[in-house]
Design an enzyme around this catalytic site. Structure first.
Site, PDB file in Angstrom:
ATOM      1  N   LYS A  92      71.125  24.662  -6.317  1.00 18.50           N
ATOM      2  CA  LYS A  92      70.711  26.055  -6.510  1.00 18.50           C
ATOM      3  C   LYS A  92      70.934  26.792  -5.208  1.00 18.50           C
ATOM      4  CE  LYS A  92      68.713  29.472  -8.678  1.00 18.50           C
ATOM      5  NZ  LYS A  92      69.997  30.209  -8.426  1.00 18.50           N
ATOM      6  N   GLN A 113      69.541  25.718   2.419  1.00 18.09           N
ATOM      7  CA  GLN A 113      69.018  25.944   1.063  1.00 18.09           C
ATOM      8  C   GLN A 113      68.267  24.714   0.537  1.00 18.09           C
ATOM      9  OE1 GLN A 113      70.364  29.183  -0.275  1.00 18.09           O
ATOM     10  NE2 GLN A 113      68.483  29.064  -1.443  1.00 18.09           N
ATOM     11  N   LYS A 116      64.791  25.003   2.100  1.00 17.79           N
ATOM     12  CA  LYS A 116      64.090  26.189   1.589  1.00 17.79           C
ATOM     13  C   LYS A 116      63.633  25.967   0.147  1.00 17.79           C
ATOM     14  CE  LYS A 116      66.558  29.887   1.888  1.00 17.79           C
ATOM     15  NZ  LYS A 116      67.255  31.198   1.822  1.00 17.79           N
ATOM     16  N   LYS A 128      75.460  26.187  -2.170  1.00 21.16           N
ATOM     17  CA  LYS A 128      75.846  27.558  -1.800  1.00 21.16           C
ATOM     18  C   LYS A 128      77.335  27.720  -2.065  1.00 21.16           C
ATOM     19  CE  LYS A 128      73.863  31.214   0.111  1.00 21.16           C
ATOM     20  NZ  LYS A 128      72.455  31.620   0.146  1.00 21.16           N
ATOM     21  N   ASP A 168      74.035  36.678  -3.068  1.00 21.70           N
ATOM     22  CA  ASP A 168      73.822  36.654  -1.611  1.00 21.70           C
ATOM     23  C   ASP A 168      74.573  37.899  -1.114  1.00 21.70           C
ATOM     24  OD1 ASP A 168      72.694  34.646   0.594  1.00 21.70           O
ATOM     25  OD2 ASP A 168      74.572  35.426   1.379  1.00 21.70           O
ATOM     26  N   THR A 211      63.163  38.832  -2.548  1.00 25.26           N
ATOM     27  CA  THR A 211      63.358  38.298  -1.193  1.00 25.26           C
ATOM     28  C   THR A 211      62.677  39.193  -0.170  1.00 25.26           C
ATOM     29  OG1 THR A 211      65.507  37.515  -1.971  1.00 25.26           O
ATOM     30  CG2 THR A 211      65.063  37.346   0.385  1.00 25.26           C
ATOM     31  N   ASN A 243      70.037  44.309  -0.111  1.00 24.94           N
ATOM     32  CA  ASN A 243      68.951  43.904  -1.011  1.00 24.94           C
ATOM     33  C   ASN A 243      67.702  43.456  -0.246  1.00 24.94           C
ATOM     34  OD1 ASN A 243      67.817  41.169  -2.493  1.00 24.94           O
ATOM     35  ND2 ASN A 243      68.048  42.914  -3.873  1.00 24.94           N
ATOM     36  N   SER A 381      64.103  33.093  -8.427  1.00 24.95           N
ATOM     37  CA  SER A 381      65.222  32.560  -9.222  1.00 24.95           C
ATOM     38  C   SER A 381      64.754  31.359 -10.035  1.00 24.95           C
ATOM     39  CB  SER A 381      66.375  32.119  -8.309  1.00 24.95           C
ATOM     40  OG  SER A 381      67.175  33.209  -7.939  1.00 24.95           O
TER      41      SER A 381
HETATM   42  P1  NDP Z   1      73.524  42.643   0.951  1.00 28.20           P
HETATM   43  O1  NDP Z   1      74.977  42.472   0.736  1.00 28.20           O
HETATM   44  O2  NDP Z   1      72.713  43.315  -0.086  1.00 28.20           O
HETATM   45  O3  NDP Z   1      73.250  43.405   2.327  1.00 28.20           O
HETATM   46  C1  NDP Z   1      73.735  42.906   3.535  1.00 28.20           C
HETATM   47  C2  NDP Z   1      73.416  43.913   4.641  1.00 28.20           C
HETATM   48  O4  NDP Z   1      73.734  43.316   5.903  1.00 28.20           O
HETATM   49  C3  NDP Z   1      74.251  45.177   4.558  1.00 28.20           C
HETATM   50  O5  NDP Z   1      73.517  46.235   5.126  1.00 28.20           O
HETATM   51  C4  NDP Z   1      75.487  44.815   5.403  1.00 28.20           C
HETATM   52  O6  NDP Z   1      76.133  45.957   5.944  1.00 28.20           O
HETATM   53  C5  NDP Z   1      74.854  43.994   6.501  1.00 28.20           C
HETATM   54  N1  NDP Z   1      75.806  42.974   6.970  1.00 28.20           N
HETATM   55  C6  NDP Z   1      76.356  41.968   6.243  1.00 28.20           C
HETATM   56  N2  NDP Z   1      77.201  41.227   6.982  1.00 28.20           N
HETATM   57  C7  NDP Z   1      77.186  41.773   8.197  1.00 28.20           C
HETATM   58  C8  NDP Z   1      77.845  41.478   9.400  1.00 28.20           C
HETATM   59  N3  NDP Z   1      78.701  40.426   9.501  1.00 28.20           N
HETATM   60  N4  NDP Z   1      77.580  42.261  10.483  1.00 28.20           N
HETATM   61  C9  NDP Z   1      76.705  43.326  10.372  1.00 28.20           C
HETATM   62  N5  NDP Z   1      76.050  43.652   9.247  1.00 28.20           N
HETATM   63  C10 NDP Z   1      76.284  42.897   8.185  1.00 28.20           C
HETATM   64  O7  NDP Z   1      72.966  41.149   1.237  1.00 28.20           O
HETATM   65  P2  NDP Z   1      71.461  40.621   1.136  1.00 28.20           P
HETATM   66  O8  NDP Z   1      70.513  41.685   1.541  1.00 28.20           O
HETATM   67  O9  NDP Z   1      71.314  39.946  -0.166  1.00 28.20           O
HETATM   68  O10 NDP Z   1      71.476  39.459   2.246  1.00 28.20           O
HETATM   69  C11 NDP Z   1      71.102  39.701   3.601  1.00 28.20           C
HETATM   70  C12 NDP Z   1      70.736  38.379   4.246  1.00 28.20           C
HETATM   71  O11 NDP Z   1      69.617  37.795   3.558  1.00 28.20           O
HETATM   72  C13 NDP Z   1      71.816  37.285   4.237  1.00 28.20           C
HETATM   73  O12 NDP Z   1      71.678  36.491   5.414  1.00 28.20           O
HETATM   74  C14 NDP Z   1      71.460  36.435   3.034  1.00 28.20           C
HETATM   75  O13 NDP Z   1      71.959  35.130   3.139  1.00 28.20           O
HETATM   76  C15 NDP Z   1      69.938  36.462   3.142  1.00 28.20           C
HETATM   77  N6  NDP Z   1      69.195  36.159   1.905  1.00 28.20           N
HETATM   78  C16 NDP Z   1      69.451  36.816   0.737  1.00 28.20           C
HETATM   79  C17 NDP Z   1      68.724  36.530  -0.388  1.00 28.20           C
HETATM   80  C18 NDP Z   1      68.917  37.271  -1.672  1.00 28.20           C
HETATM   81  O14 NDP Z   1      68.214  36.955  -2.644  1.00 28.20           O
HETATM   82  N7  NDP Z   1      69.798  38.248  -1.761  1.00 28.20           N
HETATM   83  C19 NDP Z   1      67.699  35.479  -0.390  1.00 28.20           C
HETATM   84  C20 NDP Z   1      67.426  34.906   0.916  1.00 28.20           C
HETATM   85  C21 NDP Z   1      68.184  35.236   1.994  1.00 28.20           C
HETATM   86  P3  NDP Z   1      77.460  46.551   5.223  1.00 28.20           P
HETATM   87  O15 NDP Z   1      76.972  47.254   4.008  1.00 28.20           O
HETATM   88  O16 NDP Z   1      78.051  47.453   6.256  1.00 28.20           O
HETATM   89  O17 NDP Z   1      78.326  45.371   4.923  1.00 28.20           O
HETATM   90  O1  2IT Z   2      69.641  32.473   0.529  1.00 30.04           O
HETATM   91  C1  2IT Z   2      69.065  32.479  -0.581  1.00 30.04           C
HETATM   92  O2  2IT Z   2      67.996  31.902  -0.757  1.00 30.04           O
HETATM   93  C2  2IT Z   2      69.692  33.234  -1.681  1.00 30.04           C
HETATM   94  N1  2IT Z   2      70.740  33.854  -1.460  1.00 30.04           N
HETATM   95  C3  2IT Z   2      69.089  33.222  -3.049  1.00 30.04           C
HETATM   96  C4  2IT Z   2      69.447  31.968  -3.777  1.00 30.04           C
HETATM   97  C5  2IT Z   2      69.027  31.925  -5.229  1.00 30.04           C
HETATM   98  O3  2IT Z   2      69.429  30.956  -5.881  1.00 30.04           O
HETATM   99  O4  2IT Z   2      68.308  32.813  -5.705  1.00 30.04           O
END
Ligand code: NDP
Ligand code: 2IT
Length: 417
Positions: A92, A113, A116, A128, A168, A211, A243, A381
């Site tokens: 997952k 993961q 976590k 992943k 992600d 998240t 997100n 999830s």
């Molecule tokens: P999104 O795609 O929704 O948002 C990512 C954000 O981070 C955007 O503002 C993006 O800017 C910025 N960003 C991404 N890559 C870079 C980079 N290389 N340098 C600078 N800014 C960057 O992703 P999420 O919010 O879902 O994910 C954010 C983090 O949280 C990640 O590390 C992810 O692994 C982690 N995460 C996500 C979960 C989920 O359920 N979605 C769960 C747990 C952890 P721009 O728009 O300019 O690209």
């Molecule tokens: O980093 C994370 O925990 C996620 N991107 C969410 C994974 C999931 O299966 O909901």
């Protein structure tokens, strides 16, 4: 410093095998440094080869994704799914679409993961995946064709009892919808094979918020347990505007804090009156635009936009990196400490370098690692999988309450004596 002989030996073996995967090595080293007392107490782990097994994925899948762009030209990307560990449940973990995606990035994310997911106490293994596909500037039709091509290959490797991907970076409701549709078409099967789905076809209420909300629930619990304190009146600095960042900002504000920054890969917004989350949502979630638009949309007169710069120079009580890996470096840690930061909660996965983490911890900042602090997303999830299995949908409150239990009970911050 790695001092335990067994841990050192396994780490050297990882370096010899995967020396060209810097993010993966970093994640393994970080975990191994904290595991030394555990391994010393449990010599049976060495006999059973537990560490050797946990650093080697059960399966690594790497594939070509060929799709046709709007000009009729064939584009080729690389896809990955790393099925890391299925000891306690189906693999997952999310899918990331970003030009920086490599085997090393997917592998570090999959490795984290495993830990976590087990912390949530739900029966989920770790995995992943993703691709170096860049959705920026692509039309909906191009994103759809890419997702369909990606799933055409991935579909043979996943299933509700085998491997259940989710979102992600750059993979949200739109992409999960395209991926689910293609899986259903190919396998002729309507099952909970993906999470983060739209509500109309099996998604769970509260998954979108989970998240970011979880990051704040965790921080709130930490403030209460460790400092008899709360979010009330605190200044919070957040990076990212996707997100995780958006819903972390929303919940922090609901809990009485003032969030003064958000960022994207072009720059950051400083809004001393408190970020207007609805404006951020409109720009980033609805329009898929750039944050530089924020000042024009928000009636706060004091808004500043800093092009090409990071948020960590901003004075705050609490820092929450919610963008990507290695976004808090040693200089950032020094700025945070000098400017009064007392808590750092990782919303993103591995956003803090090892050196920065050590500096923060040695300088009185309580550090809450992503493997615990951002587990609210995958916990929810897990609840989506439960709802799909029983073919029922729970209310927002039921899911929110249950996910709170799954992330705050087992991962509750404790004082280590
Ligand atoms: P999104 O795609 O929704 O948002 C990512 C954000 O981070 C955007 O503002 C993006 O800017 C910025 N960003 C991404 N890559 C870079 C980079 N290389 N340098 C600078 N800014 C960057 O992703 P999420 O919010 O879902 O994910 C954010 C983090 O949280 C990640 O590390 C992810 O692994 C982690 N995460 C996500 C979960 C989920 O359920 N979605 C769960 C747990 C952890 P721009 O728009 O300019 O690209
Ligand atoms: O980093 C994370 O925990 C996620 N991107 C969410 C994974 C999931 O299966 O909901």
């Amino acid at each position: 410093m790695l001092t335990d002989e067994y841990i050192k030996r396994v780490y050297d073996q990882v370096v010899a095998r995967d020396g060209d995967q810097p993010e993966f090595l970093q994640a393994v080293r970080e975990v191994f440094e904290t595991l030394q007392p555990v391994v010393e107490k449990h010599p049976e782990y060495e006999k059973a080869g537990v560490l050797e097994r946990i650093v080697e994925p059960e399966r690594t899948i790497k594939f070509r994704v060929a799709w046709v762009d709007d000009e009729g030209k064939v584009q080729v990307n690389r896809g990955y799914r790393i099925q890391f560990n299925s000891a306690i449940g189906p693999y997952k973990g999310g899918l990331r679409f970003h030009p920086t995606v490599t085997e090393s990035v997917v592998k570090f994310l999959g490795f984290e993961q495993i830990l976590k997911n087990s912390l949530t106490t739900l029966p989920m293994g770790g995995g992943k995946g993703g691709s170096d596909f860049n959705p920026k500037g692509k039309s909906d039709a191009e994103v759809m064709r890419f997702c369909q091509a990606f799933m055409t290959e991935l579909s043979r490797h996943i299933g509700q009892f085998t491997d259940v991907p989710a979102g992600d970076i750059n993979v949200g409701g739109r992409e999960i919808g395209y991926l689910f549709g293609q899986y259903k078409r190919i396998r002729d099967e309507y099952s909970g094979v993906l999470t983060g789905k739209g509500l109309e076809f099996g998604g769970s209420l509260a998954r979108t918020e989970a998240t970011g909300y979880g990051v704040c629930y965790y921080t709130q619990e930490a403030l209460r347990v460790l400092r008899n304190d709360s979010f009330e009146g605190k200044t919070v600095v957040i990076s990212g505007s996707g997100n995780v960042a958006t819903y972390a900002a929303q919940k922090a504000e609901q809990l009485g804090a003032k969030v003064v920054t958000v960022s994207d890969s072009n720059g950051y917004i400083y809004d001393p009156n408190g970020i207007n989350v609805e404006v951020v949502k409109q720009i980033k979630e609805v329009e898929r635009g750039r944050l530089s638009e924020y000042a024009k949309r928000c009636d706060h007169k004091t808004v500043e936009y800093h092009e090409g710069a990071g948020v960590w120079v901003t004075p705050c009580d609490i820092a929450m990196p919610c963008a990507t890996q290695n976004e808090v470096h040693i200089e950032d840690a020094k700025n945070l400490v000098a400017n009064g930061c007392k808590i750092l909660t990782e919303g993103a996965n591995m956003p803090t370098t090892l050196e920065a983490t050590q500096y923060l911890q040695q300088n009185g900042v309580a550090f809450f690692p992503g493997k615990a602090a951002n587990a609210g997303g995958v916990a929810t999830s897990g609840l989506e999988m439960s709802q799909n299995s029983e073919r029922l949908s729970w209310t927002f409150e039921e899911v929110d309450d249950l996910s709170l239990i799954h992330i705050s009970e087992p991962t509750r911050p404790r004082l280590i004596s």
